[in-house]
Design a protein around this motif. Structure first.
Motif, short mmCIF file in Angstrom:
data_model
loop_
_atom_site.label_atom_id
_atom_site.label_comp_id
_atom_site.label_asym_id
_atom_site.label_seq_id
_atom_site.Cartn_x
_atom_site.Cartn_y
_atom_site.Cartn_z
N ASP A 254 60.25 27.08 53.14
CA ASP A 254 60.79 26.60 51.87
C ASP A 254 61.61 27.68 51.17
OD1 ASP A 254 59.49 24.15 52.18
OD2 ASP A 254 57.68 24.90 51.20
N GLU A 255 62.54 27.22 50.34
CA GLU A 255 63.33 28.12 49.51
C GLU A 255 63.21 27.67 48.06
OE1 GLU A 255 67.44 28.41 50.54
OE2 GLU A 255 67.05 29.88 52.11
N ILE A 256 62.97 28.63 47.18
CA ILE A 256 62.95 28.35 45.75
C ILE A 256 64.32 28.74 45.21
CG2 ILE A 256 61.91 28.95 43.54
CD1 ILE A 256 59.35 29.69 45.15
N THR A 257 65.03 27.76 44.66
CA THR A 257 66.37 28.01 44.15
C THR A 257 66.45 27.92 42.63
OG1 THR A 257 66.97 25.69 44.45
CG2 THR A 257 67.50 27.19 46.26
N VAL A 258 65.47 27.22 42.02
CA VAL A 258 65.44 27.06 40.57
C VAL A 258 64.03 27.37 40.10
CG1 VAL A 258 65.71 25.46 38.64
CG2 VAL A 258 67.25 25.30 40.60
N VAL A 259 63.93 28.17 39.04
CA VAL A 259 62.64 28.52 38.45
C VAL A 259 62.67 28.09 36.99
CG1 VAL A 259 61.05 30.39 37.86
CG2 VAL A 259 62.33 30.47 40.01
N THR A 260 61.61 27.42 36.57
CA THR A 260 61.50 26.93 35.19
C THR A 260 60.43 27.71 34.44
OG1 THR A 260 62.15 24.72 35.94
CG2 THR A 260 61.06 24.86 33.80
N ILE A 261 60.72 28.03 33.20
CA ILE A 261 59.71 28.61 32.31
C ILE A 261 58.94 27.42 31.73
CG2 ILE A 261 59.26 30.01 30.27
CD1 ILE A 261 60.62 31.56 32.57
N THR A 262 57.63 27.39 31.96
CA THR A 262 56.81 26.25 31.55
C THR A 262 56.37 26.36 30.10
OG1 THR A 262 54.72 27.26 32.20
CG2 THR A 262 55.94 26.06 33.92
N GLU A 263 55.77 25.29 29.61
CA GLU A 263 55.26 25.25 28.24
C GLU A 263 54.11 26.24 28.03
OE1 GLU A 263 56.42 23.25 25.56
OE2 GLU A 263 58.10 23.11 26.96
N THR A 264 53.55 26.75 29.10
CA THR A 264 52.46 27.74 29.00
C THR A 264 52.91 28.96 28.21
OG1 THR A 264 51.66 26.98 31.13
CG2 THR A 264 50.79 29.07 30.36
N ILE A 265 54.20 29.25 28.21
CA ILE A 265 54.72 30.42 27.47
C ILE A 265 54.42 30.29 25.98
CG2 ILE A 265 57.04 29.50 27.11
CD1 ILE A 265 56.77 33.05 28.05
N LYS A 266 54.24 29.07 25.50
CA LYS A 266 53.99 28.84 24.07
C LYS A 266 52.54 29.11 23.68
CE LYS A 266 57.68 25.46 23.58
NZ LYS A 266 57.99 24.07 23.22
N GLN A 267 51.69 29.37 24.65
CA GLN A 267 50.28 29.64 24.38
C GLN A 267 50.06 31.15 24.30
OE1 GLN A 267 48.19 27.77 27.58
NE2 GLN A 267 48.96 25.74 27.07
N ALA A 268 49.43 31.58 23.22
CA ALA A 268 49.19 33.02 23.03
C ALA A 268 48.42 33.62 24.20
CB ALA A 268 48.45 33.26 21.73
N GLY A 269 47.59 32.82 24.86
CA GLY A 269 46.81 33.31 25.99
C GLY A 269 47.65 33.77 27.16
N SER A 270 48.90 33.32 27.23
CA SER A 270 49.77 33.77 28.32
C SER A 270 50.06 35.28 28.21
CB SER A 270 51.07 32.97 28.36
OG SER A 270 51.87 33.24 27.22
#
Length: 99
Positions: A14-30
């Motif tokens: 497999d090849e990863i060509t697109v990476v998304t920043i998920t909603e997890t970034i909005k959680q202080a625990g990240s």
């Protein structure tokens, strides 16, 4: 927020060509165990740890270490708006009463 990689990440067949920043970034625990100032200064260890927690598909720290520098910087820039204020704070009643 998605970043199209200039150099895809290979995982097996497999090849990863697109990476998304998920909603997890909005959680202080990240940010657990990280210093915000280090992340905002693009300290590699801190930023790669955060990216490994908030990307889809989930990138490993090894994926991040091996990625093209332009792709790393693009991902680091994408997380910055989530970690800073969107606009200056509105002065509170006490601050405006003194003027």
């Amino acid at each position: 927020m998605a970043v199209t990689l200039t150099k895809p990440i290979k995982r097996g067949n497999d090849e990863i060509t697109v990476v998304t920043i998920t909603e997890t970034i909005k959680q202080a625990g990240s940010l657990r165990g990280l210093r915000l100032v280090d992340v905002l200064n693009f300290d590699f260890e801190s930023t790669s740890t955060l990216l490994s927690r908030v990307t889809s598909p989930a990138l490993t720290t090894a994926d991040i270490a091996a990625m093209d520098t332009q792709d790393y910087v693009a991902l680091a820039e994408e997380i910055t708006p989530f970690l800073t204020k969107a606009a200056p704070s509105v002065p509170g009643a006490a601050a405006t009463a003194n003027k």
